[in-house]
Design a protein around this motif. Sequence first.
Motif, short mmCIF file in Angstrom:
data_model
loop_
_atom_site.label_atom_id
_atom_site.label_comp_id
_atom_site.label_asym_id
_atom_site.label_seq_id
_atom_site.Cartn_x
_atom_site.Cartn_y
_atom_site.Cartn_z
N GLY A 112 0.81 -1.21 0.00
CA GLY A 112 0.00 0.00 0.00
C GLY A 112 0.84 1.26 0.00
N LEU A 113 1.80 1.33 0.90
CA LEU A 113 2.68 2.50 0.98
C LEU A 113 3.60 2.56 -0.23
CD1 LEU A 113 3.75 4.93 2.53
CD2 LEU A 113 5.20 3.38 3.86
N GLY A 114 4.11 1.41 -0.66
CA GLY A 114 5.00 1.39 -1.82
C GLY A 114 4.31 1.86 -3.08
N LEU A 115 3.10 1.37 -3.32
CA LEU A 115 2.35 1.80 -4.51
C LEU A 115 2.05 3.29 -4.47
CD1 LEU A 115 -0.17 -1.15 -4.97
CD2 LEU A 115 1.47 -0.34 -6.68
N PHE A 116 1.70 3.79 -3.28
CA PHE A 116 1.41 5.22 -3.17
C PHE A 116 2.63 6.06 -3.50
CE2 PHE A 116 1.20 9.21 -0.82
CZ PHE A 116 -0.03 9.70 -1.25
N ILE A 117 3.78 5.67 -2.99
CA ILE A 117 5.01 6.42 -3.27
C ILE A 117 5.35 6.37 -4.75
CG2 ILE A 117 7.50 6.49 -2.87
CD1 ILE A 117 6.92 5.49 -0.03
N VAL A 118 5.30 5.16 -5.33
CA VAL A 118 5.65 5.01 -6.74
C VAL A 118 4.73 5.86 -7.62
CG1 VAL A 118 5.62 3.37 -8.67
CG2 VAL A 118 6.71 2.74 -6.52
N GLU A 119 3.45 5.83 -7.34
CA GLU A 119 2.50 6.56 -8.18
C GLU A 119 2.62 8.07 -8.01
OE1 GLU A 119 0.71 5.28 -10.63
OE2 GLU A 119 1.77 3.44 -10.10
N ILE A 151 -3.46 12.26 4.59
CA ILE A 151 -3.08 13.68 4.49
C ILE A 151 -2.22 13.91 3.26
CG2 ILE A 151 -1.77 15.53 5.61
CD1 ILE A 151 -2.59 14.29 8.30
N ALA A 152 -1.31 12.96 2.99
CA ALA A 152 -0.41 13.12 1.85
C ALA A 152 -1.15 13.10 0.52
CB ALA A 152 0.65 12.00 1.87
N THR A 153 -2.31 12.47 0.46
CA THR A 153 -3.06 12.45 -0.80
C THR A 153 -3.46 13.86 -1.25
OG1 THR A 153 -5.17 12.12 0.36
CG2 THR A 153 -3.99 10.15 -0.37
N PHE A 154 -3.61 14.77 -0.29
CA PHE A 154 -3.97 16.14 -0.64
C PHE A 154 -2.76 16.99 -1.03
CE2 PHE A 154 -7.38 14.66 2.11
CZ PHE A 154 -8.51 15.11 1.45
N LEU A 155 -1.56 16.44 -0.85
CA LEU A 155 -0.35 17.23 -1.06
C LEU A 155 0.56 16.70 -2.17
CD1 LEU A 155 0.60 17.66 2.71
CD2 LEU A 155 -0.64 19.29 1.27
N LEU A 156 0.44 15.43 -2.49
CA LEU A 156 1.33 14.80 -3.47
C LEU A 156 0.53 14.28 -4.66
CD1 LEU A 156 3.60 12.72 -1.03
CD2 LEU A 156 4.16 14.90 -2.13
N PRO A 157 1.10 14.38 -5.84
CA PRO A 157 2.38 15.01 -6.22
C PRO A 157 2.28 16.55 -6.16
CG PRO A 157 1.61 13.46 -7.91
CD PRO A 157 0.47 13.71 -6.99
N LEU A 202 9.40 12.74 3.53
CA LEU A 202 8.73 13.23 4.74
C LEU A 202 7.58 12.31 5.14
CD1 LEU A 202 8.34 15.40 6.89
CD2 LEU A 202 6.92 16.68 5.25
N LEU A 203 6.83 11.82 4.16
CA LEU A 203 5.72 10.90 4.45
C LEU A 203 6.23 9.64 5.13
CD1 LEU A 203 2.86 9.70 4.20
CD2 LEU A 203 3.46 9.01 1.86
N VAL A 204 7.28 9.03 4.58
CA VAL A 204 7.80 7.79 5.16
C VAL A 204 8.36 8.04 6.56
CG1 VAL A 204 9.46 5.93 4.88
CG2 VAL A 204 8.26 6.82 2.89
N LEU A 205 8.99 9.18 6.77
CA LEU A 205 9.48 9.51 8.12
C LEU A 205 8.33 9.62 9.11
CD1 LEU A 205 12.26 12.14 7.32
CD2 LEU A 205 12.60 9.86 8.30
N VAL A 206 7.24 10.22 8.68
CA VAL A 206 6.07 10.32 9.57
C VAL A 206 5.49 8.94 9.86
CG1 VAL A 206 3.71 11.21 9.77
CG2 VAL A 206 5.52 12.67 8.84
N VAL A 207 5.39 8.10 8.83
CA VAL A 207 4.90 6.73 9.02
C VAL A 207 5.82 5.97 9.97
CG1 VAL A 207 4.56 4.50 7.88
CG2 VAL A 207 3.67 6.60 6.83
#
Length: 547
Positions: free
Chosen positions: A169-176, A213-219, A332-337
């Motif tokens: 889940g996290l990996g796909l989100f980062i890649v996309e 939260i990251a969905t509203f900021l990335l990309p 930053l997202l992964v650090l928060v996770v």
Amino acid sequence: MTQSADPVLNVDRSIDASPQSSRWYASSILSRVLVAGFIVVLFAALYGRIMGYGLRRDELMFVPPAELLGYWSLYSDFFYNHVPNSAWFYRGVYLIFGGEGLLASARFGQFCAWLLLASGIGWATWRISGSGLLAMFFVVALVVNETLQTQAGMAASNNLLPMPFVAWGLGLFIVETLRDRPRVLWLLVSGLCLSIAAGLKVSAAVVIPPIAIATFLLPWHMPFSERLRSVVVPLLIGGLIGAIPLFWYLGADPSGFLAHVLKFHTGPHIAFWQANAASEPSLAMGLGGKIQLAYATWFGGAALIGLMVLFYLAVLGGTRSRQDRSGLGQILLVLVVLGATALFSFVPTPGFSQYYIQPLVAVPLLAALIYRLVPQEKRAQVAPLCVAGFALLFLLGAPRLAPGLLNLAKPDNFTSARLAKGGASLREVVAESERPDGPVATLMPLYPLEAHLPVYAELSTGPFAYRIAPYTDPDLAQHYVMANEDQLLALFDSNPPSAFLLGYDSALEAPLLRYAETNGYAAVQKEGLDNRYGQGVIYSKRAGAVE
């Protein structure tokens, strides 16, 4: 040497494709064969270790539902103190591989979870960084991790199960979100995986808020309206689909669901361990003990070697120009996770080592993102460090994994095979008993369930409900299928057991043993009933026996 760039993720990928040199092609093919062979041997050893790993008490909670869900309902018909997906995971594996046995199918399901975790970490690390060596290093680091080589990763429970879905889940989100245009389908799958993880273990839910939260900021480069349409909505839809089992059970019986999943862990569970802490030396009731467990999991052995590679990458990546730093939002997202999962690990009381494994998923993804910041001319410096890391990981993992290869040569010694043998012995005794159709009374229900023998609902998931009875408020107890000592003995009077299977916990079993001896049940010694908790003894009343 030719240089190519991934047009999607903007990752430099270097390949030596000189057509003048056939030697390069030969060495490349040979290296791939060796790597593939190493991976096969590694996971064969892992499978052997899983199948030979001794029975653990937690499996008395997580494995029986694979059989019980065939005729009873979760929560309402038997006690289960976790969210539902883990029960249905093992039920699904049992329906497919049940011919191999109850515990065998559950342990195979655990191995499948390992394959899913390794593929998720390996794929995401490689896709983000472009380095196959880095991806393989972190896969091996996870496999040989000391904590994951014990109960946390070997026994069939819900400890490891959410990690593969968090990784995907996290990996796909980062890649996309590193792409110029994220793909809707894969973000939907990302949300689905994250919700499934939360339905496997409550602690996995802590990953969801940072990503939401990251969905509203990335990309960063996308207009906000397009980000809502292309990122937020598909992730939300996937998350809602994955949460259907949680919504189902919560909607059907909110108070009962919360009583099992939440109130058990914040009430009688803590009270029981406060009164019985001396019986389990590995638990941690206070912050000091929890810190020691966390330290051993995060900063010892394989984990420490992984952190060493991560820190080295951070040093190399820090030299890149500020104008050429992609993926900072994802970092930053992964650090928060990482921080959120680490902090949440300290919430459960008491603390066990398996509660501290969730942050291990974030480290490889963080390393892959930092690797992107390493200048191309300095990436060659990473290879020797990874190779040295492999050597150290081999030294750490060999003593535990090598016996796993030996286990494969003797499948009759698998823990599941020994359990099946014990179940068959129990079935033989029950068949000759006064009440062959009666339930088996035991705090070790895997043996009768393995033999397809009936059990008491109050004891069907082991001692967990029975042992907390003295510490459970009556209003809470009404939500549980449970019995205290007096209620259990009354149950035996109204529905006498076909047999007792005892010998695994003398203190808890004392009332059952007294009842058996008082009511004419005689001890029968049979093979295959021993495990790490003791030597099982069957107490049976033979047909025609006179009290």
